[in-house]
Design an enzyme around this catalytic site. Structure first.
Site, PDB file in Angstrom:
ATOM      1  N   LYS A 184       0.840  -1.181   0.000  1.00  0.00           N
ATOM      2  CA  LYS A 184       0.000   0.000   0.000  1.00  0.00           C
ATOM      3  C   LYS A 184       0.887   1.248   0.000  1.00  0.00           C
ATOM      4  CE  LYS A 184      -4.243   1.425   2.424  1.00  0.00           C
ATOM      5  NZ  LYS A 184      -5.099   1.114   3.587  1.00  0.00           N
TER       6      LYS A 184
ATOM      7  N   GLU B 124     -19.158  -6.246  10.188  1.00  0.00           N
ATOM      8  CA  GLU B 124     -20.113  -5.560  11.052  1.00  0.00           C
ATOM      9  C   GLU B 124     -21.154  -6.504  11.633  1.00  0.00           C
ATOM     10  OE1 GLU B 124     -18.370  -2.550   8.232  1.00  0.00           O
ATOM     11  OE2 GLU B 124     -19.269  -4.543   8.001  1.00  0.00           O
TER      12      GLU B 124
ATOM     13  N   ARG C 203     -25.449  -2.759   7.302  1.00  0.00           N
ATOM     14  CA  ARG C 203     -24.979  -4.109   7.013  1.00  0.00           C
ATOM     15  C   ARG C 203     -25.310  -5.090   8.146  1.00  0.00           C
ATOM     16  NH1 ARG C 203     -19.206  -4.239   4.417  1.00  0.00           N
ATOM     17  NH2 ARG C 203     -20.317  -5.586   2.993  1.00  0.00           N
TER      18      ARG C 203
END
Length: 608
Positions: free
Chosen positions: A249, A335, A363
C-alpha cells in the site's frame, strides 16, 4: 499531484498501479468486467479508462472517489462497501453462462482485508460450485484494510507472507503442527488456506483447490511481467481461478509507504514533497468528542469494552485502545459479527460499545434486530458520519439509520445537537443494560454548544413561541444538528411576528409523550432532520400525534429518499432545501395557510 490538493484514497491506488495496468492489458474491459471491491484502489483504473482530470476529485462536478457508473462504462459497481465484489462477480458469471457468452471473463479484485468479511466467503462457496465459469478473483494482499488486517490467522501468516524462505517456513510449520496431538493437523489446514490461500508446494491440496478454485501465486504485485503471465494463465483456464498478488500500500511514495497508521489510505490535502498534512481550521470534531468521552467512561467502568470493524482510527477508538488495550476488539470488516459478538459480551457481563460509520450499520441490521434487541441486551452502537457526509458520495451518506432503526422494538436512539449533548447521551446510553442503544453524530466540526432554555418532559426547549408576545403558531422539532437550523428558522420567523417554539428531543426513539401536549398548543408542527424522510423521526412524530388524536398538521423536512451525488455537506443541504432561508419560507406559508383557514391559536396569557 491532484490528491495532495484534494485528498483521496491515495495509498490503496498507489499499491495497485502495476496490477491495474496488467489487468487492462490482459482483459478486454468493459467486455470483461473488472470489479473493484470497495473501489478505494480504482484511481489508476480511472486514468487507464480515460479519466485524467483529478483536480476536482470528490467535489461537485468532479470525479467520484470510487468507481462510478455515471462516469464510465468500465465501472460496474460503486457501493464502496467491502466484501461484496465476489458476489457481484458470481452473479455476472452466472449471467454469462445462462446467456451463452463464453467469450468473456469476469474479474473481481478484492483485498485481504475484505476477505475478513463473511459475505466474501459465502460468495467463494458459490463461485466454486461450477468448474467452468470464467471468473478470476485477484486477491490484492497488502496485509491491510484501512489499518493492518486483524485476526488470528492474519497475524500468524503476516510473518510468512513476505519472508525469505517462504515455502520452507510453511513446510516447517506443517511439520511442527502435525506433531501436535488433536489440534495440530486441523490448525495447519486452516493456516494453509483459510485466510489468503497460501500456497504449499509440498502439500497442494489447499482449501481453494479443494473447493474447486485453481490457485496461482503468490505473485509479486509490482512485477508487471509476472502479473501479466499469471493473469493470462487465469484467463485461459476457463474456470474460477484465484490469483494471489502481494502488494505494498502506498508503493512508490515514501511518505505513504512509511505512514504507520494507514499508509495514506485516505489523507486530506497534504504537501506533496513531504507528505505532511496541510493545516486545516483548528476545530473540535465530533469524532474527537466521542473518543475522549469513551476514554473517560472506560476509566470509570471496567465493564465497558469497545469494538471496531477495521476502523480503529477513523471512529476515534484508537484513544480508548491506548488507554485500555485489553478492552478493545477489532473484528475486521465484519459488522454483522461485531453486532452479535457484542450481544454475547453483553450476555456475559460486559457493556460493549460498537463504533461504526452510520452507513455501515445498514450491514448488520438483522443482528441489531434479532440478536441485540430480541435478547434485550445492553449494547451501545455509536454511529459516526451520520446524516449527510458529502464528498464520499451515495454509499457513505449516513441517511438511513433513523428510518431503519424505528422498527426495532425497545431500541433507544439519541441524536445529540452539540458536544455537551453527545457526552451526556453517550453516558446515558451505556447506563442502559436491558436494550440496545444508539448514539448518532455527523462528520466534521462541532458547532458551539446550544444551551436549553428549559425542559419539556425529558426534551430540551430551545425557543418559546410566547416570548415577545407572539402566539403559538409553530412547533419545530429539531433533530440532532438540525436543532441549530431550527433555531435559526425560529429567529427569522419571529422577525415576521410568527411565534415559533423549538424543541430538541435528543432521544428521538422513543419519543417523549410530553410532545403530544406541546403539539396540541400549536397550529402547525414541523420536524427537521438530516435523515431520509421516509419512516424517520418526522413520521414517528406524526404517528404519535395521530395515535393521541391531536389533529395538527405535521410538516416533515429531511433528505429526499434518493442516492445523492458527491458534494460538500452544505451544498447537499442547500439542494435538499434544508437551509434556514428555504425552511423559513415554506413554514411561513404553512402557518399563514393554517391561520387563514381559521385554525390559528390565540395568544397564550401570562399564566399559560
Amino acid at each position: 499531484m491532484s490528491c495532495a490538493q484534494t485528498g483521496g484514497h491515495l495509498g490503496p491506488s498507489l499499491g495497485v498501479v502495476e496490477l491495474s495496468i496488467a489487468l487492462h492489458r490482459v482483459f478486454d474491459s468493459p467486455k470483461d468486467p473488472i470489479l473493484f471491491d470497495t473501489g478505494h484502489q480504482a484511481y489508476a483504473h480511472k486514468v487507464l479508462t480515460g479519466r485524467h482530470d483529478f483536480s476536482n476529485l470528490k467535489s461537485e462536478g468532479g470525479l467520484s472517489g470510487y468507481p462510478s457508473r455515471a462516469e464510465s462504462e468500465h465501472d460496474f459497481i460503486e457501493n464502496s462497501h467491502a466484501s461484496t465484489a465476489l458476489s457481484y462477480a458470481d452473479g455476472m458469471a452466472k449471467a454469462n453462462e445462462v446467456q451463452g457468452r463464453t467469450d468473456r471473463t469476469v474479474v473481481a479484485v478484492i483485498g485481504d482485508g475484505a476477505l475478513t468479511g463473511g459475505m466474501a466467503w459465502e460468495a467463494l462457496n458459490n463461485i466454486a460450485e461450477k468448474r467452468n465459469r470464467r471468473l478470476v478473483v485477484v486477491v490484492n494482499d497488502n496485509g491491510r484494510s484501512y489499518s493492518p488486517t486483524r485476526g488470528g490467522l492474519a497475524d500468524h501468516l503476516s510473518s510468512l507472507r513476505l519472508a525469505p524462505g517462504y515455502e520452507q517456513a510453511l513446510d516447517l510449520a506443517k511439520t511442527t503442527l502435525n506433531r501436535t496431538p488433536v489440534v495440530g493437523q486441523p490448525l495447519y489446514e486452516a493456516l494453509h488456506g483459510l485466510k489468503k490461500g497460501v500456497k504449499d508446494a509440498i502439500q497442494p491440496q489447499m482449501m481453494f483447490e479443494d473447493l474447486g478454485l485453481k490457485y496461482l501465486g503468490p505473485i509479486d504485485g509490482h512485477d508487471e511481467q509476472a502479473l501479466e503471465k499469471a493473469l493470462r494463465r487465469a484467463r485461459d483456464f476457463g474456470g474460477p481461478v484465484i490469483v494471489h498478488c502481494i502488494t505494498q500500500k502506498g508503493k512508490g511514495y515514501a511518505p505513504a509507504e512509511n505512514h504507520d497508521e494507514d499508509q495514506f489510505h485516505a489523507p486530506g490535502p497534504f504537501d506533496a514533497a513531504t507528505g505532511e498534512a496541510k493545516p486545516g481550521p483548528n476545530v473540535v470534531k465530533w469524532t474527537s468528542v466521542f473518543a475522549d468521552t469513551m476514554v473517560e467512561i472506560g476509566n470509570e467502568r471496567e465493564d465497558v469494552v469497545a469494538i471496531t470493524a477495521a476502523m480503529l482510527h477513523p471512529t476515534g477508538l484508537h484513544k480508548f485502545a491506548a488507554a485500555h488495550p485489553d478492552r478493545i476488539f477489532d473484528v475486521g470488516i465484519a459488522e454483522q459479527h461485531a453486532a452479535t459478538a457484542a450481544t454475547g459480551m453483553a450476555m456475559n457481563g460486559l457493556h460493549p460499545v460498537v463504533a461504526v460509520y452510520a452507513t455501515f450499520l445498514n450491514r448488520c441490521f438483522d443482528q441489531v434486530l434479532m440478536d441485540a434487541a430480541l435478547h434485550r441486551q445492553g449494547v451501545t452502537f455509536c454511529l459516526d458520519r451520520a446524516g449527510v457526509t458529502g464528498n464520499d458520495g451515495a454509499s457513505h451518506n449516513g441517511m438511513w439509520d433513523m428510518s431503519i432503526l424505528q422498527v426495532v422494538p425497545g431500541l433507544r436512539l439519541a441524536a445529540p445537537r452539540d458536544a455537551e449533548r453527545l457526552r451526556t447521551a453517550l453516558r446515558e446510553a451505556v447506563a442502559v443494560e436491558d436494550a440496545p442503544t444508539v448514539v448518532r453524530y455527523p462528520k466534521g466540526a462541532v458547532a458551539d454548544d446550544l444551551p436549553a432554555l428549559d425542559r419539556v418532559g425529558s426534551m430540551d426547549l430551545l425557543r418559546r413561541a410566547t416570548e415577545g408576545g407572539r402566539s403559538r403558531d409553530l412547533l419545530i422539532v429539531g433533530v440532532g444538528t438540525m436543532a441549530q437550523v431550527a433555531c435559526e428558522v425560529a429567529d427569522r420567523m419571529a422577525d415576521q411576528g410568527i411565534g415559533v417554539t423549538v424543541i430538541d428531543p435528543v432521544w428521538v426513539k422513543p419519543l417523549d409523550e410530553a410532545l403530544v401536549a406541546e403539539a396540541a398548543e400549536h397550529s402547525v408542527v414541523a420536524v427537521i432532520e438530516d435523515n431520509g424522510r421516509t419512516g424517520a423521526v418526522g413520521d414517528a412524530v406524526a404517528r404519535l400525534l395521530r395515535d393521541n388524536d391531536v389533529d395538527v398538521p405535521v410538516r416533515t423536512f429531511g433528505i429526499e429518499q434518493e442516492f445523492l451525488d458527491h458534494a460538500k455537506r452544505d451544498r447537499i443541504l442547500q439542494q435538499q432545501g434544508l437551509t434556514p432561508q428555504e425552511l423559513s419560507r415554506k413554514l411561513t406559508e404553512a402557518v399563514l395557510r393554517r391561520t387563514e383557514a381559521g385554525h390559528g391559536h390565540e395568544l397564550a396569557d401570562e399564566t399559560a
